[in-house]
Design a protein around this motif. Structure first.
Motif, short mmCIF file in Angstrom:
data_model
loop_
_atom_site.label_atom_id
_atom_site.label_comp_id
_atom_site.label_asym_id
_atom_site.label_seq_id
_atom_site.Cartn_x
_atom_site.Cartn_y
_atom_site.Cartn_z
N TRP A 102 -7.37 8.63 2.54
CA TRP A 102 -7.25 7.70 1.41
C TRP A 102 -6.53 6.43 1.84
CZ3 TRP A 102 -2.97 5.47 -0.82
CH2 TRP A 102 -3.20 4.74 -1.99
N GLU A 106 1.78 2.06 -3.46
CA GLU A 106 0.70 2.78 -4.13
C GLU A 106 0.69 4.25 -3.71
OE1 GLU A 106 -3.17 1.07 -4.02
OE2 GLU A 106 -2.41 -0.99 -4.07
N ARG A 107 0.93 4.49 -2.43
CA ARG A 107 0.89 5.86 -1.91
C ARG A 107 1.96 6.74 -2.55
NH1 ARG A 107 3.26 10.16 0.09
NH2 ARG A 107 2.98 10.82 2.25
N ILE A 148 0.83 -1.20 0.00
CA ILE A 148 0.00 0.00 0.00
C ILE A 148 0.87 1.26 0.00
CG2 ILE A 148 -1.89 1.20 1.15
CD1 ILE A 148 -2.58 -1.58 0.03
N GLN A 168 -8.18 -3.27 0.76
CA GLN A 168 -7.30 -4.36 0.36
C GLN A 168 -7.24 -5.46 1.41
OE1 GLN A 168 -7.34 -3.85 -2.91
NE2 GLN A 168 -5.30 -4.78 -2.87
N ARG A 172 -7.86 2.68 1.76
CA ARG A 172 -7.18 1.72 0.88
C ARG A 172 -6.73 0.49 1.66
NH1 ARG A 172 -7.58 -0.51 -3.77
NH2 ARG A 172 -5.60 -1.12 -4.72
#
Length: 372
Positions: free
Chosen positions: A320, A274-275, A271, A328, A324
């Motif tokens: 966010w 992604e960030r 994650i 997930q 997220r």
């Protein structure tokens, strides 16, 4: 009976043998098994350890072989699937077992070492001496049945790789400045206070933070005065972080208590990729898929003030990230509890979730029935 607890069919306790054999289920291996193997190894020029597992048992044969090889690198450890129920009074059943044993260990055996009454017959069928080691379990008062019934109660009888496999691993994860480190440390302190084996409870810091500090330090060595906003992450950074996090977790699980607390894990690192980069990281995801965690505690950003400690810049991204993480965790089927409210409330919720996990036990399946 000799003074070292070994009966040898009338032979002296110090007699040496060429090729020795130890066999068993090792479901799972414990200190009594290791004492038996070490005793045999001292008495033989070479030793084979045969791990026999049935298909109904919940610990894979490959795992047991790997554990025994690690603990006993000076022995040859081999494995075999044995789905024949034990009946020590049936010659045909003995023949069926011996067919499996002989296929796994085809070379001649000079001595078999056991702690069981069947050792005499096993030695006879191998044409070997029978050496009985500590049949009353005085040196190590433990059994496989006892370990399966209560691993935590037998924790000190288990070797490092078995403890690592059985440790219940709890991950604390969340967005920036949501108290993951505070919670992981508080949980470890809580369980240590229970004493006994729990006094060894450990927590694993977030390696990503150490990695970030190193990146900033390296940049400042080139550009004095550089700040966190000048640091750039690349996709290749994240598998490195995830792999090192997993290594630190594994090391801690090998010498801690039956529960381990982790400030993030490889899954959380996916994650973070992604960030920072806006895309998924297949390499990091592969590392996360190999994880052995059992519970994820998600620290909500709401109610927690953002603190900029020099390595944070994502206050606006916290909602966010929380969403997220939650999405997930649910998508991948990970057991999740969300921690909300003030710290005391979060800690109480976390302890209740961990206690529930531990109360479920370890779920070993029963071995095949035995008629002795």
């Amino acid at each position: 009976m000799t003074t070292d607890g070994a009966a040898t069919h009338g032979m002296t306790a110090d007699r040496r043998y060429g090729h020795g054999l130890v066999l068993g289920k090792f479901y799972p291996p414990h200190a009594g098994h290791h004492h038996l193997v070490r005793t045999a190894r001292e008495r033989c020029d070479r030793l084979t350890v045969l791990v026999c597992a049935s298909s109904v048992e919940s610990v894979p044969l490959a795992d047991r072989v790997a554990w025994m090889r690690e603990v006993h690198p000076d022995a040859l450890v081999v494995g075999a699937v044995d789905d024949v129920p034990v009946d020590l009074h049936d010659p045909d059943v003995w023949d069926a077992h011996m067919k499996i044993f002989r296929a796994a260990v085809p070379e001649p055996v000079d001595a078999v070492f056991t702690s069981e009454p069947y050792g005499e017959e096993l030695g006879r069928r191998f044409g070997a001496a029978s050496v009985c080691v500590d049949p009353d379990r005085r040196t190590h008062p433990v059994s496989g049945t006892a370990v399966r019934a209560d691993p935590a109660g037998c924790w000190d009888h288990l070797a490092a790789p078995v403890r690592a496999a059985l440790t219940r691993r709890v991950v604390v994860l969340g967005a920036e400045s949501t108290g993951t480190t505070t919670m992981a440390r508080a949980l470890a302190d809580h369980y240590r206070r229970r004493g006994g084996v729990w006094a060894r409870t450990r927590w694993v810091p977030e390696y990503g933070r150490e990695y970030s500090e190193l990146k900033l330090a390296e940049l400042r060595a080139e550009r004095p005065g550089a700040t966190w906003s000048d640091v750039a992450f690349h996709s290749a950074d994240f598998p490195v972080i995830a792999l090192r996090q997993a290594e630190l977790e594994e090391a801690a699980a090998r010498d801690g208590s039956p529960v381990l607390f982790c400030d993030t894990d490889a899954f959380a690192t996916t994650i973070w990729h992604e960030r920072y980069l806006g895309t998924a990281s297949p390499g990091t995801g592969e590392i996360a898929a190999r994880g052995r965690q059992h519970l994820w505690l998600l620290t909500d950003h709401r109610g927690v003030a953002f603190e900029d400690d020099g390595l944070r810049d994502g206050e606006h991204l916290r909602p966010w990230m929380t969403a997220r993480f939650l999405a997930q965790l649910a998508h991948t089927g990970r057991r999740t509890v969300v921690l909300t409210g003030p710290h005391e409330e979060r800690l109480a919720t976390a302890v209740a979730a961990v206690d529930a996990l531990l109360a479920e036990g370890w779920h070993f399946t029963d071995p095949l029935p035995e008629r002795r």
